[in-house]
Design a protein around this motif. Structure first.
Motif, mmCIF file in Angstrom:
data_model
loop_
_atom_site.group_PDB
_atom_site.id
_atom_site.type_symbol
_atom_site.label_atom_id
_atom_site.label_comp_id
_atom_site.label_asym_id
_atom_site.label_seq_id
_atom_site.Cartn_x
_atom_site.Cartn_y
_atom_site.Cartn_z
ATOM 1 N N GLY A 178 -35.128 1.405 -0.223
ATOM 2 C CA GLY A 178 -35.421 0.059 -0.678
ATOM 3 C C GLY A 178 -36.138 -0.068 -2.010
ATOM 4 N N VAL A 179 -36.647 1.044 -2.558
ATOM 5 C CA VAL A 179 -37.393 0.967 -3.814
ATOM 6 C C VAL A 179 -36.844 1.997 -4.791
ATOM 7 N N VAL A 216 -33.106 -4.579 9.544
ATOM 8 C CA VAL A 216 -32.897 -5.696 10.471
ATOM 9 C C VAL A 216 -32.811 -7.008 9.705
ATOM 10 N N ALA A 217 -33.720 -7.182 8.752
ATOM 11 C CA ALA A 217 -33.682 -8.406 7.956
ATOM 12 C C ALA A 217 -32.368 -8.492 7.190
ATOM 13 N N ALA A 218 -31.860 -7.350 6.739
ATOM 14 C CA ALA A 218 -30.599 -7.344 6.009
ATOM 15 C C ALA A 218 -29.452 -7.801 6.911
ATOM 16 N N VAL A 219 -29.441 -7.325 8.152
ATOM 17 C CA VAL A 219 -28.400 -7.749 9.099
ATOM 18 C C VAL A 219 -28.464 -9.260 9.299
ATOM 19 N N TYR A 220 -29.676 -9.764 9.502
ATOM 20 C CA TYR A 220 -29.816 -11.204 9.713
ATOM 21 C C TYR A 220 -29.412 -12.002 8.477
ATOM 22 N N ALA A 221 -29.512 -11.382 7.305
ATOM 23 C CA ALA A 221 -29.119 -12.086 6.088
ATOM 24 C C ALA A 221 -27.621 -11.977 5.841
ATOM 25 N N LEU A 227 -44.792 -1.748 11.256
ATOM 26 C CA LEU A 227 -44.250 -0.409 11.468
ATOM 27 C C LEU A 227 -42.980 -0.270 10.651
ATOM 28 N N TYR A 233 -30.478 -2.179 -1.770
ATOM 29 C CA TYR A 233 -31.932 -2.394 -1.676
ATOM 30 C C TYR A 233 -32.301 -3.040 -0.350
ATOM 31 N N ALA A 234 -31.514 -4.042 0.063
ATOM 32 C CA ALA A 234 -31.854 -4.786 1.280
ATOM 33 C C ALA A 234 -31.738 -3.887 2.507
ATOM 34 N N ILE A 266 -25.721 -9.088 5.855
ATOM 35 C CA ILE A 266 -25.261 -7.859 5.197
ATOM 36 C C ILE A 266 -24.799 -6.873 6.258
ATOM 37 N N ASN A 296 -35.311 -3.290 4.533
ATOM 38 C CA ASN A 296 -35.556 -3.773 5.893
ATOM 39 C C ASN A 296 -34.202 -4.010 6.543
#
Lengths: 510, 329
Positions: free
Chosen positions: B264-265, B200-205, B327, B193-194, B207, B198
């Motif tokens: 993601g959904v 980029v957000a997943a990489v930063y988290a 975007l 899902y992550a 993953i 998103n």
């Protein structure tokens, strides 16, 4: 600082007059009874906190939204702006925060997209298009080939293209929505040169910015919005800096930087000789418990790249990192999180939250190793974690299971910060923590950052705003072209010293 | 009223309602369609679609797509059928392991190309789709493996009844349970899902999105491999064009089930219902006497309707008009 309105004569008639403009969205009164005047040859600053209604007004002016009531007059004649095309035909154009251009098209195509010159067969007249585009670019002193693809240009050059596009439709009213947000110090100066030329050409300019220094530097008139109303307008030379801030937030902002005295402890993070093949070279630093270390420099100085390498997103070519006395190797963000270093990226909207996921899942995402057992997630633990940080950050949400995308911008930010705090980091890196947010929210972020330092976290704050760097940092490292250009203590630090180090110019001053 | 509305807002509830309406309409003319026995038959018939749609949904959740699943079925199905024909003494469970292992390998090839060479998934799997089917032709020389060339054990397993339900149905049910656990109760599921929600957000988290996508492809390939055996055994024939176009059915089931094509959904329940909805239509239309060509047109219309509903659902989510629109990555 107070620029003299040079060519002003008190008799200048407004070219654009908006009166009694209202706009309601389901559940939100975005604008009520708003007025705005723009004068040819002058720059009017539109100031207001996020959500004050500035963007809605811009959208009405560019024909994207229709107002519920009120009138818009150009040259004293009432006009209607039912579509974006209608607004363009009346000479209204907007240059947006994130300018919407097309990467794969050439400069000339970008400038003339939608209104390409045609030959007599109705086909695109390429020769005329390139010639006219070149003439416009020449007019704003932009040495860019019209045949270059947009993706090969720098951000500043893209702005020039956007401005050229605005000029190509023979605009009389130019709206600039935070045009300097992504520009470096030098590029801003260049932009102001262009604005000056637009002024001399008799354009009426609406300039939206959060940066007061800029407003005072280039604007003659102002209008302040708050909560969808116009709360003040007039000539800038008749008001003070403080007057504007008061109008904007509706209260006195006594202390912009509420930095609390924090006890500075032992060295937590030690970086030695950090190098990257292309982005930065020989960066070394020491960071102590309770310390806020400012990282200043121009856009492109390598600050974010350095921080991303520290967080394991990219890989350094040389150098060592020691955390709490132990040498660590960070090969991925996951290593960094485990070690206790977290990085809150600059574009929190785009890089921070996963908007389709629930608040709980977002907050627990970097902490799943802690909240799960034998590779199985434990929902109860995740909820507990989320509840704790939602409370600490005063997160407003109907339910922790609702998708982050349904929250307001400010609350989304809280989710992003909460998710990092939940990992119990030792070092938190905040990249441009207040970029593009209004003064009221800025103060809240600064207070929070200060609180973190008091609680014993070590903070690295990347910032391009001098007041923020001066107000919040215990120590400042300035970077220039990927190298360290100076280390400064808080005491006695001046803006001039920062700018000198950042630009490498011995005579430069703020 | 609000309860009804919030229930209707959920894709699963909407799909259950749609399935029930569909069944009611069919039953009105052909009461025999809704007997428990026939409905169990419809489920059994849809089991393969359910399993493969679940594998596909893992891939789509990570913002990729796997066009090669049907070709994977054809290649693994042909391989085990030929193996069964050439070495009749080989126990069926060995053949199943071969099918699973081979499917996993084919999925890993997709995942590897997407991960390491950073080629868009639609391009990679469009290529491997052709390669896999080509290989099925190469190994068989275009010949068919017919029922009489397969061993009885090979053919009987999916039909064997346990507590009144065939093994094929039980496999489908097991897949639903395992997928639910994977999607909602494991870090990998959350990473699916992550990554799609998103990247980029997943990489930063923390993953590893490349590895996550790789594993999604491995999962999808593994399921397709197992279904390769089930398909050939159930229809008692193996040929190069087995499951031709079936990859689109798996994607359709996902889309109808509310899986967002931009990642993601999506939920297991939605995918299963999406597959069942398609299954009911496929089984009912011949009963009502509608030609197969109309069936295709009707399926297509339903897919478009589902996409419209998905898009509207996403629009409602973005109701906070004053916020700047992000975007998509």
């Amino acid at each position: 600082m107070n620029a003299m309105p040079s060519t002003d004569t008190p008799t200048t008639e407004p070219i654009l007059k908006m009166t009694g403009i209202s706009k309601t969205f389901p559940g939100v009164k975005a604008l009520s009874d708003v007025a705005l005047e723009l004068r040819p040859g002058h720059v009017t600053a539109l100031i207001g906190e996020n959500g004050a209604g500035k963007s809605t007004l811009v959208k009405i002016l560019t024909g994207i939204y229709q107002p519920d009531g009120g009138s818009i007059a150009i040259d004293g004649k009432e006009v209607a702006l039912p579509t974006a095309e209608a607004a363009q035909e009346l000479g209204i154009t907007a240059i947006h925060q994130e300018t919407v251009l097309f990467d794969e098209l050439t400069v000339a195509e970008n400038i003339y997209l939608g209104h390409q010159p045609r030959n007599r067969y109705g086909l695109i007249d390429w020769a005329a298009m390139h010639a006219r585009a070149a003439a416009i670019l020449h007019g704003i002193d932009a040495p860019i080939s019209t045949r270059t693809r947009l993706k090969d240009l720098s951000i500043a050059q893209r702005h020039l293209v956007a401005i050229a596009r605005a000029l190509s439709i023979d605009a009389r009213i130019v709206i600039m929505d935070e045009p300097t947000a992504a520009l470096s110090y030098k590029e801003v100066e260049e932009l102001f040169g262009i604005i000056d030329r637009l002024k001399k050409a008799g354009k009426a300019i609406l300039f939206i910015s959060h940066k007061f220094e800029e407003v005072w530097q280039i604007c003659e008139y102002f209008a302040v919005f708050r909560d969808g109303r116009q709360v003040g307008a007039g000539r800038l030379d008749e008001v003070s800096h403080n007057d504007l801030v008061k109008l904007m937030v509706g209260r006195d902002v006594t202390q912009a930087f509420p930095k609390l005295p924090a006890e500075i402890g032992d060295v937590v993070l030690k970086v030695d000789g950090y190098c990257h093949p292309t982005e930065f070279d020989q960066v070394s630093l020491e960071l102590r418990r309770g310390e806020i270390l400012g990282l200043y420099g121009l856009v492109g100085a390598g600050r974010s790249e350095f921080c991303q390498a520290l967080f394991g997103v990219t890989h350094p070519s040389a150098g060592t990192v020691t955390l709490s006395g132990k040498s660590i190797a960070v090969r991925s963000p996951s290593d960094a999180i485990d070690a206790g270093i977290v990085y809150v990226p600059e574009e929190r909207g785009r890089h921070g939250a996963i908007t389709a996921m629930s608040i709980v899942s977002n907050i627990s995402l970097p902490s799943l190793k802690v909240t799960s057992r034998r590779n199985f997630l434990r929902m109860a633990e995740e909820f507990e974690l989320a509840r704790e940080y939602a409370e600490r950050l005063d997160l407003r949400a109907a339910s922790l299971s609702q998708p982050v995308g349904t929250l307001s911008g400010g609350n989304q930010q809280k989710v992003v910060i909460g998710k990092w705090l939940a990992t119990l980091p030792k070092v938190i890196i905040l990249d441009e923590p207040t970029k593009g947010i209004d003064i009221g929210s800025k103060a809240a972020v600064h207070a929070f950052m200060s609180q973190l330092a008091v609680e014993g976290l070590a903070v690295i704050m990347v910032s391009s705003e001098i007041p923020e760097i001066l107000g919040m940092s215990d120590r400042v490292i300035v970077m220039r072209e990927g190298r360290m250009a100076g280390v400064f203590e808080r005491e006695g630090l001046t803006p001039e010293a920062l700018v000198r180090a950042a630009t490498g110019n011995k005579e430069a001053a703020a | 009223m609000t309860i009804v509305r919030s229930l209707l807002a959920r894709r699963e509830a909407l799909l259950v309602l749609a399935c029930l309406l569909l069944l009611a309409a069919i039953t009105a003319r052909f009461p025999a369609f809704s007997t428990p026995k026939n409905l169990a038959g419809v489920f059994n018939d849809t089991s393969i679609l359910i399993m493969m749609a679940l594998g596909q949904s893992a891939v789509i959740l990570t913002k990729s797509i796997d066009l090669s699943v049907a070709a994977n079925v054809a290649l693994t199905g042909m391989t085990v059928a030929m193996l069964n024909h050439l070495v009749p003494g080989l126990p069926v469970f060995v053949l199943i392991l071969v099918a699973i292992g081979m499917g996993m390998l084919l999925g890993a090839i997709n995942g590897f190309l997407v991960w390491w060479l950073d080629i868009p998934a639609i391009v990679v799997t469009l290529g491997t789709m052709t390669i896999f089917r080509g290989l099925a032709f190469v190994e068989s020389g275009g010949a068919w493996v017919n029922a009489h060339e397969m061993s009885p054990a090979f053919l009987e397993l999916p039909r064997t009844l346990i507590l009144g339900l065939p093994v094929l149905s039980w496999t489908g049910l097991l897949a639903i349970v395992l997928a639910t656990l994977l999607f909602t109760r494991t870090g990998l599921g959350r990473a699916f899902y992550a990554t799609g929600g998103n990247a980029v957000a997943a990489v930063y988290a923390g993953i590893d999105i490349g590895k996550t996508r790789f594993l999604a492809f491995v999962l999808s390939g593994t399921v397709a491999g197992l279904c390769g055996y089930l398909w050939v055994s159930r229809y008692a024939v193996a040929y190069v064009d087995v499951a031709s176009g079936f990859e689109l059915d798996t994607i359709a089931a996902c889309v109808i089930g509310g899986v967002s094509t931009i990642g993601g959904v999506g939920t297991v329940g939605g995918v299963v219902l999406g597959a069942l909805f398609l299954g009911i239509i496929k089984n009912a239309l011949p009963v009502i006497g509608i030609s197969p060509f109309w069936q295709m047109a009707i399926s297509g219309a339903i897919i478009i309707t589902a996409v419209v509903i998905n898009a509207r659902g996403e629009r409602v989510k973005g109701r906070v008009i004053l916020r700047r629109k992000e975007l998509p990555l």
